[in-house]
Motif scaffolding. Structure first.
Motif, PDB file in Angstrom:
ATOM      1  N   TYR A  10     -31.669  47.216 -30.060  1.00  0.00           N
ATOM      2  CA  TYR A  10     -30.419  47.539 -29.367  1.00  0.00           C
ATOM      3  C   TYR A  10     -30.136  49.025 -29.447  1.00  0.00           C
ATOM      4  O   TYR A  10     -30.332  49.652 -30.484  1.00  0.00           O
ATOM      5  N   GLN A  11     -29.704  49.566 -28.331  1.00  0.00           N
ATOM      6  CA  GLN A  11     -29.261  50.960 -28.337  1.00  0.00           C
ATOM      7  C   GLN A  11     -27.816  51.010 -27.876  1.00  0.00           C
ATOM      8  O   GLN A  11     -27.421  50.231 -27.005  1.00  0.00           O
ATOM      9  N   ALA A  12     -27.039  51.862 -28.476  1.00  0.00           N
ATOM     10  CA  ALA A  12     -25.603  51.933 -28.185  1.00  0.00           C
ATOM     11  C   ALA A  12     -25.351  52.056 -26.681  1.00  0.00           C
ATOM     12  O   ALA A  12     -26.055  52.790 -25.995  1.00  0.00           O
ATOM     13  N   GLY A  13     -24.347  51.292 -26.201  1.00  0.00           N
ATOM     14  CA  GLY A  13     -23.980  51.376 -24.791  1.00  0.00           C
ATOM     15  C   GLY A  13     -24.792  50.485 -23.889  1.00  0.00           C
ATOM     16  O   GLY A  13     -24.517  50.362 -22.696  1.00  0.00           O
ATOM     17  N   MET A  14     -25.797  49.805 -24.483  1.00  0.00           N
ATOM     18  CA  MET A  14     -26.659  48.929 -23.690  1.00  0.00           C
ATOM     19  C   MET A  14     -25.872  47.694 -23.240  1.00  0.00           C
ATOM     20  O   MET A  14     -25.083  47.138 -24.002  1.00  0.00           O
ATOM     21  N   ALA A  15     -26.044  47.306 -21.989  1.00  0.00           N
ATOM     22  CA  ALA A  15     -25.335  46.118 -21.482  1.00  0.00           C
ATOM     23  C   ALA A  15     -26.161  44.867 -21.763  1.00  0.00           C
ATOM     24  O   ALA A  15     -27.381  44.903 -21.648  1.00  0.00           O
ATOM     25  N   PRO A  16     -25.509  43.773 -22.184  1.00  0.00           N
ATOM     26  CA  PRO A  16     -26.275  42.550 -22.428  1.00  0.00           C
ATOM     27  C   PRO A  16     -26.860  42.010 -21.124  1.00  0.00           C
ATOM     28  O   PRO A  16     -26.263  42.190 -20.069  1.00  0.00           O
ATOM     29  N   PRO A  17     -28.036  41.411 -21.202  1.00  0.00           N
ATOM     30  CA  PRO A  17     -28.631  40.882 -19.962  1.00  0.00           C
ATOM     31  C   PRO A  17     -27.750  39.793 -19.367  1.00  0.00           C
ATOM     32  O   PRO A  17     -27.333  38.864 -20.052  1.00  0.00           O
ATOM     33  N   GLU A  18     -27.398  39.960 -18.115  1.00  0.00           N
ATOM     34  CA  GLU A  18     -26.534  38.989 -17.426  1.00  0.00           C
ATOM     35  C   GLU A  18     -27.414  38.065 -16.597  1.00  0.00           C
ATOM     36  O   GLU A  18     -28.366  38.509 -15.968  1.00  0.00           O
ATOM     37  N   PRO A  19     -27.117  36.765 -16.572  1.00  0.00           N
ATOM     38  CA  PRO A  19     -27.897  35.892 -15.692  1.00  0.00           C
ATOM     39  C   PRO A  19     -27.590  36.227 -14.231  1.00  0.00           C
ATOM     40  O   PRO A  19     -26.476  36.654 -13.926  1.00  0.00           O
ATOM     41  N   PRO A  20     -28.565  36.086 -13.354  1.00  0.00           N
ATOM     42  CA  PRO A  20     -28.298  36.365 -11.938  1.00  0.00           C
ATOM     43  C   PRO A  20     -27.252  35.380 -11.399  1.00  0.00           C
ATOM     44  O   PRO A  20     -27.094  34.300 -11.949  1.00  0.00           O
ATOM     45  N   PRO A  21     -26.531  35.800 -10.351  1.00  0.00           N
ATOM     46  CA  PRO A  21     -25.509  34.889  -9.822  1.00  0.00           C
ATOM     47  C   PRO A  21     -26.131  33.581  -9.311  1.00  0.00           C
ATOM     48  O   PRO A  21     -27.284  33.571  -8.868  1.00  0.00           O
ATOM     49  N   VAL A  22     -25.366  32.488  -9.397  1.00  0.00           N
ATOM     50  CA  VAL A  22     -25.863  31.192  -8.911  1.00  0.00           C
ATOM     51  C   VAL A  22     -25.426  31.036  -7.472  1.00  0.00           C
ATOM     52  O   VAL A  22     -24.234  30.972  -7.190  1.00  0.00           O
ATOM     53  N   GLU A  23     -26.377  30.995  -6.609  1.00  0.00           N
ATOM     54  CA  GLU A  23     -26.059  30.871  -5.191  1.00  0.00           C
ATOM     55  C   GLU A  23     -27.026  29.923  -4.520  1.00  0.00           C
ATOM     56  O   GLU A  23     -28.080  29.602  -5.076  1.00  0.00           O
TER      57      GLU A  23
ATOM     58  N   PRO B  12     -24.394  45.115 -32.006  1.00  0.00           N
ATOM     59  CA  PRO B  12     -23.156  44.712 -32.696  1.00  0.00           C
ATOM     60  C   PRO B  12     -22.837  43.239 -32.435  1.00  0.00           C
ATOM     61  O   PRO B  12     -23.040  42.721 -31.340  1.00  0.00           O
ATOM     62  N   LEU B  13     -22.362  42.571 -33.458  1.00  0.00           N
ATOM     63  CA  LEU B  13     -21.969  41.158 -33.352  1.00  0.00           C
ATOM     64  C   LEU B  13     -20.542  41.046 -33.842  1.00  0.00           C
ATOM     65  O   LEU B  13     -20.147  41.738 -34.769  1.00  0.00           O
ATOM     66  N   VAL B  14     -19.815  40.161 -33.229  1.00  0.00           N
ATOM     67  CA  VAL B  14     -18.421  39.973 -33.618  1.00  0.00           C
ATOM     68  C   VAL B  14     -18.207  38.497 -33.922  1.00  0.00           C
ATOM     69  O   VAL B  14     -18.629  37.628 -33.151  1.00  0.00           O
ATOM     70  N   PHE B  15     -17.587  38.212 -35.046  1.00  0.00           N
ATOM     71  CA  PHE B  15     -17.196  36.830 -35.354  1.00  0.00           C
ATOM     72  C   PHE B  15     -15.698  36.702 -35.128  1.00  0.00           C
ATOM     73  O   PHE B  15     -14.912  37.350 -35.799  1.00  0.00           O
ATOM     74  N   GLU B  16     -15.329  35.919 -34.180  1.00  0.00           N
ATOM     75  CA  GLU B  16     -13.896  35.780 -33.873  1.00  0.00           C
ATOM     76  C   GLU B  16     -13.289  34.592 -34.593  1.00  0.00           C
ATOM     77  O   GLU B  16     -12.081  34.491 -34.711  1.00  0.00           O
ATOM     78  N   THR B  23     -24.624  32.695 -35.246  1.00  0.00           N
ATOM     79  CA  THR B  23     -24.386  33.451 -34.012  1.00  0.00           C
ATOM     80  C   THR B  23     -25.717  33.735 -33.326  1.00  0.00           C
ATOM     81  O   THR B  23     -26.751  33.847 -33.970  1.00  0.00           O
ATOM     82  N   VAL B  24     -25.651  33.761 -32.001  1.00  0.00           N
ATOM     83  CA  VAL B  24     -26.846  34.077 -31.218  1.00  0.00           C
ATOM     84  C   VAL B  24     -26.599  35.444 -30.589  1.00  0.00           C
ATOM     85  O   VAL B  24     -25.595  35.644 -29.897  1.00  0.00           O
ATOM     86  N   CYS B  25     -27.495  36.364 -30.843  1.00  0.00           N
ATOM     87  CA  CYS B  25     -27.354  37.712 -30.288  1.00  0.00           C
ATOM     88  C   CYS B  25     -27.569  37.662 -28.786  1.00  0.00           C
ATOM     89  O   CYS B  25     -28.564  37.115 -28.315  1.00  0.00           O
ATOM     90  N   LYS B  26     -26.625  38.213 -28.056  1.00  0.00           N
ATOM     91  CA  LYS B  26     -26.736  38.133 -26.599  1.00  0.00           C
ATOM     92  C   LYS B  26     -27.755  39.126 -26.038  1.00  0.00           C
ATOM     93  O   LYS B  26     -28.112  39.058 -24.877  1.00  0.00           O
ATOM     94  N   TYR B  27     -28.214  40.023 -26.899  1.00  0.00           N
ATOM     95  CA  TYR B  27     -29.218  40.989 -26.435  1.00  0.00           C
ATOM     96  C   TYR B  27     -30.630  40.460 -26.653  1.00  0.00           C
ATOM     97  O   TYR B  27     -31.477  40.539 -25.773  1.00  0.00           O
ATOM     98  N   CYS B  28     -30.870  39.921 -27.858  1.00  0.00           N
ATOM     99  CA  CYS B  28     -32.253  39.554 -28.152  1.00  0.00           C
ATOM    100  C   CYS B  28     -32.444  38.059 -28.402  1.00  0.00           C
ATOM    101  O   CYS B  28     -33.536  37.602 -28.688  1.00  0.00           O
ATOM    102  N   ARG B  29     -31.350  37.273 -28.265  1.00  0.00           N
ATOM    103  CA  ARG B  29     -31.365  35.832 -28.435  1.00  0.00           C
ATOM    104  C   ARG B  29     -31.920  35.394 -29.802  1.00  0.00           C
ATOM    105  O   ARG B  29     -32.651  34.421 -29.917  1.00  0.00           O
ATOM    106  N   THR B  30     -31.552  36.150 -30.808  1.00  0.00           N
ATOM    107  CA  THR B  30     -31.918  35.775 -32.167  1.00  0.00           C
ATOM    108  C   THR B  30     -30.723  35.069 -32.797  1.00  0.00           C
ATOM    109  O   THR B  30     -29.588  35.541 -32.684  1.00  0.00           O
TER     110      THR B  30
END
Lengths: 540, 222
Positions: A10-23, B12-16, B23-30
């Motif tokens: 992970y690098q700071a500011g990186m956006a999490p991978p989003e699933p493509p829209p369902v269409e 970064p991970l957050v526990f709410e 928790t499953v990391c949304k970046y690397c799915r670990t």
């Protein structure tokens, strides 16, 4: 684990991978190569190629052939696939349609509607009647609060409503088009129990698992299909026989694993037409299963009006009774000697005429007057004309009263009687003032003795009865026809039969005569609407 | 709310929710688990299958005056379609809450750890329509199904294992309560709650799917 994943940092500011829209996706039919628009990828498990009608299955962004067809869809789709419409404020997309039929080959269509937030609905079209059906998470319960099992004809309670049993049948899928979130196939059958409470409807389907002797589930569909091939059975009513044969042969045990309830609401065709912007709708050929009975409202309306009118009637009766003085102004008993009567004849009938003066009455204000007449009669009749003469204006009013009483024993030993010893009549409102009363009557009381005496003593020279009356009334006595009178004095005159008459005159009496016909009419009116409502119900 | 970072990729991970252990990391799915002070890596988890669900992590809503936020999810495969159990954090609430969701049907339930079930309750012998008392309340079996875990995301009170099969028994009571008995462990997990409709959840930040916009979730007034 792939290398790229292993080295991912992970690098700071990186956006999490989003699933493509369902269409909706355009895919190709593996059988005919035509384009197939998959409207709900991820949801649909069955889709049909609209060109060759092959039944396909989405798998990894492609379509897999499940059953090949080379046909054209023979049924009319009144709502096109992909068409959107708003029903009950929710936007739905029409994604599929199933044609089903019951054992009697009655057919209907079920349009599958979808909204991602609200889920699936069935819009059922049967002979031009539309019902929007929604799955219900609860169970239909009987009066004791226990789940009703499929096929039960008990009345049920579901979704806060009461439903009455309507029917139980086996439905077979005749054809499908579009896409479905389950493995849909043609020829599949389901047993359905339906309940109604127009405009609502509830239906129940069950999933049955078949277990062998060891308790392991068996694939009943495969066994049925195999049996189908052998027996070449086509109709859904044969389905039942095949099933029971398999169960018997393999000694299978049934286990209900799922009970699905759904609740439907009747939709008027105009609403469907407007919602889906349709130009044409199937003609309405029957009274809908859960269509509101238009005569129901009318029946309840007639009941409500009846209740209202009854209330008004009762109130006005109470008012009339409370406000009428009901004062007796005259009550007298008259014992008249029939020997003083006058024998007259009209046609073939002999009768005795008599007259008397009951007296005078005073009406302090304008009111009606009731005459109650009573006489003890045995196989006899009596009619009376009562004259009321206003002492100031001289205006005269005539009222008629009749009494008769006959009784006996009929040929088969039943005793009977008819007539009554009392009668009453009520006048219209009379002007206030003093009235002189005169009465002229006719009767057969004492006529036999009269005639005997006539033979013995002969007739009198002059009629005296008429002399009792004033000259004004003379004309009213049988057109002044002269009769026969006994002599004024003869032996045994005092022993002649007596006519006993009791006359009571009451002023200001309540009028309740109208009550009975009004009630009779109301009852008839209600029966009329009830019969019409019931006969319409039978059309369901 | 606690901050941490993924032991695998450092994200970064957050526990709410205080009850979230996994928790499953949304970046690397670990998937990682809280062990003493630090997070320990459990392993990679399978990708979720796109099931067209309109819900997502971070969506908020309110039910019965209490606001909630979706923070985790376990995705199941039913014989017919997908089923998601969304893990919620409910404001001012100690108990764990779940939102079961399958094609427009929603069930708001809570895990009842002290629920009492009849001894030797065998899901293979149960039949739909049968009465099952749960902590003294009479429930009736509505359906018995075998589900398979597909995957999960976000924070969760317990781990999941892709491909794990379990028998799940859904029950309803005569006054409309809903219960799920999850036989994935020796002692079945009991979730009790109510079926709810979409509008009752007052959800915001739902997904736009299949050409339906989130505004289509609202009733249309014409």
């Amino acid at each position: 684990m792939a290398d790229s994943e292993k080295t991912f940092r992970y690098q700071a500011g990186m956006a999490p991978p989003e699933p493509p829209p369902v269409e909706a996706r355009r895919l190709l039919c593996p059988h005919c190569g035509a384009a197939v628009d998959l409207l709900l990828p991820g949801k649909s498990e069955t889709v049909r190629c609209q060109k060759c009608l092959s039944i396909l299955e989405p798998e990894h962004a492609a379509l897999k052939l499940r059953e090949a067809y080379n046909e054209q869809f023979p049924h009319r789709l009144w709502i096109p696939l992909g068409r959107e419409g708003i029903l009950d404020g929710i936007k739905y997309k029409c994604v599929g349609m199933v044609v089903r039929e019951d054992e009697e080959h009655a057919r209907w269509s079920e349009y599958l509607l979808f909204n991602p937030y609200h889920g699936y609905r069935y819009l059922v079209e049967s002979y031009g009647n539309w019902t929007l059906v929604e799955p219900h998470p609860g169970l239909g319960l009987d009066a004791k609060g226990y789940p009703v099992l499929w096929g039960s004809s008990a009345n049920i309670r579901l979704a806060g409503k009461k439903f009455r049993y309507y029917s139980h049948y086996r439905a077979r899928i005749v054809n499908i088009i579009g896409e479905f979130p389950w493995r849909a196939s043609i020829g599949e059958t389901n047993e359905i129990t339906e309940y109604i409470n127009p405009p609502y409807q509830a239906s129940c389907e069950q999933v049955i698992q078949y277990l062998d002797r060891e308790g392991n589930p068996v694939d009943i569909a495969a066994l049925m299909a195999a049996e189908h091939g052998n027996a070449d059975a086509q109709h859904s009513d044969d389905e039942e026989k095949i099933l029971s044969r398999i169960i018997r042969k393999r000694d299978l045990r049934q286990r209900t694993t799922e009970i699905h309830w759904s609740v439907g609401q009747y939709k008027y065709p105009e609403e469907i037409k407007a919602a889906f912007q349709l130009d044409e709708l199937p003609p309405k050929e029957a009274f809908g299963m859960c269509e509101p009975n238009p005569l129901r409202t009318r029946f309840w309306l007639s009941l409500a009006i009846t209740a209202l009118l009854s209330l008004v009637s009762c109130a006005s009766c109470v008012y009339a009774i409370n406000n009428a003085e009901q004062a007796t102004v005259l009550e007298k008993k008259f014992i008249l000697n029939t020997a003083e009567f006058e024998l007259k004849r009209e046609g073939d009938t002999d009768y005795l005429e008599f007259s008397f003066e009951p007296g005078e009455i005073i009406l302090p204000k304008e009111t009606n007057v009731e005459f109650d007449l009573k006489s003890l009669l045995e196989q006899q009749w009596l009619s009376l004309n009562i004259f009321m003469i206003h002492s100031e204006s001289g205006a005269g009013y005539i009222y008629d009263a009749e009494l008769s009483r006959y009784f006996g024993v009929s040929d088969d030993g039943e005793s009977w009687s008819e007539g009554s010893e009392t009668t009453s009549l009520t006048t219209v409102k009379m002007p206030p003032g003093k009235y002189n009363l005169y009465a002229i009557g006719a009767t057969n009381v004492g006529i036999y003795e009269f005639k005997q005496n006539l033979k013995l003593f002969g007739e009198s020279a002059s009629g005296m009865a008429q002399q009792l009356l004033g000259p004004r009334l003379r004309g009213a006595t049988q057109q002044g026809m002269r009769g026969v009178v006994l002599p004024q004095n003869f032996a045994g005159k005092e022993n002649s039969p007596k006519l006993e008459l009791t006359l009571r005159v009451t002023r200001d009496v309540p009028i309740l005569d109208w009550l009975f016909p009004v009630f009779l009419w109301l009852i008839g009116w209600n029966i009329f609407y009830l019969v019409r409502y019931r006969s319409k119900e039978k059309e369901r | 709310m606690r901050q941490a970072s993924c032991p695998a990729c450092g994200a970064p991970l957050v526990f709410e929710n205080a009850h979230s252990l996994y928790t499953v990391c949304k970046y690397c799915r670990t998937m990682s688990v809280q062990a003493e002070e630090a997070l320990r890596e459990v392993g990679k988890v399978a990708a979720l299958v796109e099931d067209g669900s309109p819900l997502r992590l971070g969506a908020t809503g309110s039910i019965g005056g209490k606001t909630f936020k979706i923070i985790g999810r376990i995705q199941y495969r039913h014989p017919v379609g997908f089923w998601n159990e969304w893990f919620l954090v409910v404001n001012d609430d100690e108990e764990d809450a779940w939102l079961g969701e399958a094609s427009g049907q929603y069930y708001f339930t809570r895990l009842k750890k002290d629920a009492e079930l009849p001894e030797d309750l065998d899901p293979q012998k149960l039949q739909a329509g049968e009465a099952v008392p749960i902590s003294g309340q009479k429930f009736f079996v509505r359906d018995i199904q075998t589900t398979k875990v597909v995957s999960g995301e976000g924070e969760l009170p317990f781990p999941f294992e892709t491909g794990y099969e379990a028998t799940v028994v859904d029950c309803v009571s005569s006054d409309g309560d809903f219960a799920t008995l999850d036989f994935s462990e020796e002692k079945p997990l009991v979730f009790i709650g109510k079926p709810v409709n979409f509008r009752e959840l007052n959800l915001v930040h739902v997904r736009s799917v299949y050409g339906f916009k989130a505004t289509d979730a609202e009733p249309v007034t014409t």
